[in-house]
Enzyme design. Structure first.
Site, short mmCIF file in Angstrom:
data_model
loop_
_atom_site.label_atom_id
_atom_site.label_comp_id
_atom_site.label_asym_id
_atom_site.label_seq_id
_atom_site.Cartn_x
_atom_site.Cartn_y
_atom_site.Cartn_z
N GLU A 100 0.82 -1.20 0.00
CA GLU A 100 0.00 0.00 0.00
C GLU A 100 0.85 1.25 0.00
OE1 GLU A 100 -2.03 -1.29 3.55
OE2 GLU A 100 -0.97 0.21 4.72
N CYS A 140 3.65 8.35 0.91
CA CYS A 140 4.23 7.38 1.84
C CYS A 140 4.26 6.06 1.09
CB CYS A 140 3.33 7.31 3.06
SG CYS A 140 3.74 6.00 4.19
N CYS A 184 6.88 -7.29 6.41
CA CYS A 184 8.05 -6.79 7.13
C CYS A 184 8.51 -7.86 8.10
CB CYS A 184 7.68 -5.51 7.91
SG CYS A 184 9.10 -4.72 8.72
N CYS A 244 7.65 -5.68 15.02
CA CYS A 244 7.25 -4.73 16.07
C CYS A 244 5.79 -5.05 16.43
CB CYS A 244 7.39 -3.28 15.60
SG CYS A 244 9.08 -2.90 15.08
N CYS A 284 2.61 -2.92 15.26
CA CYS A 284 2.50 -2.54 13.85
C CYS A 284 1.78 -3.64 13.07
CB CYS A 284 3.89 -2.31 13.29
SG CYS A 284 3.91 -2.03 11.51
N GLY A 315 7.19 -2.35 5.38
CA GLY A 315 8.56 -2.81 5.21
C GLY A 315 9.59 -1.99 5.94
N GLU A 316 10.78 -2.60 6.07
CA GLU A 316 11.92 -1.92 6.68
C GLU A 316 12.87 -1.55 5.53
OE1 GLU A 316 13.16 -0.53 9.36
OE2 GLU A 316 15.04 -0.33 8.27
N SER A 334 12.85 4.99 14.35
CA SER A 334 11.69 4.57 15.14
C SER A 334 12.19 4.13 16.51
CB SER A 334 10.97 3.42 14.43
OG SER A 334 10.48 3.89 13.19
N HIS A 392 10.69 4.79 19.91
CA HIS A 392 9.52 4.29 20.65
C HIS A 392 9.75 4.00 22.13
CE1 HIS A 392 7.55 4.32 16.85
NE2 HIS A 392 8.13 3.25 16.38
N ASN A 413 -1.91 4.06 16.55
CA ASN A 413 -3.10 3.65 15.81
C ASN A 413 -3.30 2.17 16.14
OD1 ASN A 413 -5.17 3.68 14.01
ND2 ASN A 413 -3.88 3.53 12.19
N CYS A 430 -0.03 2.40 8.59
CA CYS A 430 0.79 1.30 9.04
C CYS A 430 0.33 -0.09 8.64
CB CYS A 430 0.92 1.35 10.56
SG CYS A 430 1.11 3.00 11.20
N1 SAH Z 1 10.15 -0.06 9.13
C1 SAH Z 1 10.21 1.38 9.18
C2 SAH Z 1 9.00 2.04 8.54
C3 SAH Z 1 7.76 1.65 9.28
S1 SAH Z 1 6.32 2.63 9.30
C4 SAH Z 1 10.32 1.83 10.63
O1 SAH Z 1 10.03 1.05 11.52
O2 SAH Z 1 10.70 2.97 10.86
C5 SAH Z 1 6.70 4.20 9.91
C6 SAH Z 1 6.44 4.46 11.38
O3 SAH Z 1 5.13 4.08 11.83
C7 SAH Z 1 7.43 3.73 12.28
O4 SAH Z 1 7.93 4.64 13.23
C8 SAH Z 1 6.55 2.70 12.94
O5 SAH Z 1 7.07 2.27 14.17
C9 SAH Z 1 5.25 3.46 13.08
N2 SAH Z 1 4.08 2.62 13.34
C10 SAH Z 1 3.86 1.35 12.96
N3 SAH Z 1 2.67 0.91 13.41
C11 SAH Z 1 2.12 1.91 14.11
C12 SAH Z 1 0.89 2.06 14.80
N4 SAH Z 1 0.01 1.07 14.86
N5 SAH Z 1 0.63 3.25 15.38
C13 SAH Z 1 1.53 4.26 15.30
N6 SAH Z 1 2.71 4.18 14.66
C14 SAH Z 1 3.00 3.02 14.07
#
Ligand code: SAH
Length: 391
Positions: free
Chosen positions: A112, A125, A132, A136, A139, A187-188, A244, A246, A320, A363
């Site tokens: 997507e 985006c 992925c 995490c 996600c 994806g990463e 990321s 967190h 989210n 996400c």
């Molecule tokens: N793999 C990359 C890109 C991922 S998406 C990374 O981890 O950075 C981009 C961001 O959205 C990342 O910071 C990820 O941790 C965050 N993300 C993923 N799922 C989420 C969710 N359910 N709510 C809020 N942020 C989220």
């Protein structure tokens, strides 16, 4: 909570045979396209001509390249313009300022992308992998695991397609020209390093070789693969790095971002500061605000101490919640206090807007819902199974 798998599977490893798509012109630089066109028995200038259609005019359908003689067009289209993305669904929300696209790739994988219009810019985006491997637990993409890396052209084609949507004036109240690209879809990106770097080179090369975006307007978001961050710093690129994080402490980050079991907070921040020093770009620190998990005042203070005086900006992302998740977003007062403490430490901080939530915009949720005639198709939450992290 038990610990999670640490190091992702490498889909390119011998023994695994990912079904990569056919080559596309966006996989090649202009000299590469010229060489291929000549091999096909066409004059070399056709490489520029077809590149101009794709990157300059954002035309992806060979049938619309009417200045090419029909026979040449068929030959060139067959070798350079295979169809990589088949739209499965497109959804709009926020009064049309957010558009989400779900694609099927040639092997049936779903990915997507999201187009977001603002008064002063248009951002897409994009996804860098189908699924992925980083696991995490908060996600949606991380729940399903990794299917395969995307090719450079599959990555670029998402941006070119959505740049075309923006150029058609579909995003009311925004400029028609795509200006920003963030690798924050599925994806990463740094786990698909060489293709992502190739894709970035196509995005920033001036037309007709590429899309002509500014390097500063490209953001690569990573879980923190330290060697790859260091390698990215050594490329002649100065794209923005988003980390990321967190959690500011290893105990919690080991759980939220399992790759932390391999590269710890101190180590990944070190790599981020070196990246900032080498490229002159401020690093963006991503922090999903998860209620009662990582949003305590003491964690804000610890984060503030880690980042104070550094070339960093914190982006707080209200969580989210993924379907079935036991986690929720922090309350607004808690979020405000977190912001206040970070700013008090001298750390520049913003809270990300939450575009596209009602269309599962964040996400990986749309792809997780698949393309069945599910509730997701009507804009409701998808009913996907989420792996139980307790077991
Ligand atoms: N793999 C990359 C890109 C991922 S998406 C990374 O981890 O950075 C981009 C961001 O959205 C990342 O910071 C990820 O941790 C965050 N993300 C993923 N799922 C989420 C969710 N359910 N709510 C809020 N942020 C989220």
């Amino acid at each position: 909570m038990t610990s999670l798998p640490v190091i992702p599977v490498d889909p390119d490893a011998p023994g695994r045979r990912p079904a990569m798509p056919p080559r596309h012109l966006a996989d090649l630089d202009l000299p590469g396209r010229r060489a291929l066109v000549t091999e096909l028995g066409e004059p070399a200038f056709r490489a520029r001509q077809i590149s101009h259609h794709y990157f300059g005019r954002l035309v992806r359908d060979p049938a619309e390249m009417t200045d090419l003689p029909a026979a040449s067009r068929d030959r060139l289209a067959g070798a350079l313009l295979p169809r990589l993305l088949t739209p499965v669904r497109e959804l709009a929300c926020d009064d049309g300022a957010t558009r989400k696209a779900l694609w099927r790739l040639h092997d049936g994988s779903l990915v997507e992308s999201v187009l977001m219009g603002y008064p002063d810019r248009v951002t897409v985006c994009i996804s860098s992998q189908a699924g992925c491997g980083m696991a995490c637990p908060f996600c949606a993409t991380g729940q399903a695991g990794l299917t395969r890396n995307l090719s450079a052209a599959e990555i670029v084609d998402q941006a070119v397609y959505l740049a075309g949507v923006a150029a058609s004036g579909a995003v009311a109240g925004s400029p028609p020209r795509l200006s920003h690209v963030v690798f924050m879809g599925m994806g990463e990106p740094l786990a698909n390093y060489s293709r992502v770097v190739t894709a970035i080179r196509r995005l920033v090369a001036p037309a007709p070789e590429g899309l002509g975006l500014s390097q500063r307007h490209i953001t690569v978001s990573t879980v923190g693969l330290v060697p790859a961050i260091r390698r990215l710093a050594s490329e002649d690129l100065s794209v923005t790095l988003a980390l990321s994080l967190h959690a500011p402490d290893d105990e919690l980050r080991d759980e939220l971002v399992p790759v932390n079991q391999r590269w710890k907070v101190a180590e990944v921040l070190d790599a981020a500061w070196d990246y900032a020093a080498t490229t002159g770009r401020r690093v963006s620190i991503e922090y999903a605000m998860i209620k009662d998990v990582n949003d305590q005042p003491w964690r804000a203070d610890l984060l503030g101490r880690l980042l104070a005086g550094r070339s960093a900006h914190v982006n707080l992302i209200p969580l989210n919640p993924t379907p079935g998740s036991r986690w929720d977003a922090s309350s607004k007062p808690v979020e405000r206090e977190f912001v206040r403490r970070l700013r008090e430490s001298g750390v520049s901080t913003t809270v990300r807007d939450t575009r596209g939530r009602e269309i599962d915009g964040a996400c990986g949720q749309l792809a997780a819902a698949g393309d069945s005639d599910s509730e997701a198709a009507r804009g409701a939450r998808p009913g996907v199974a989420v792996r139980d992290q307790e077991t």
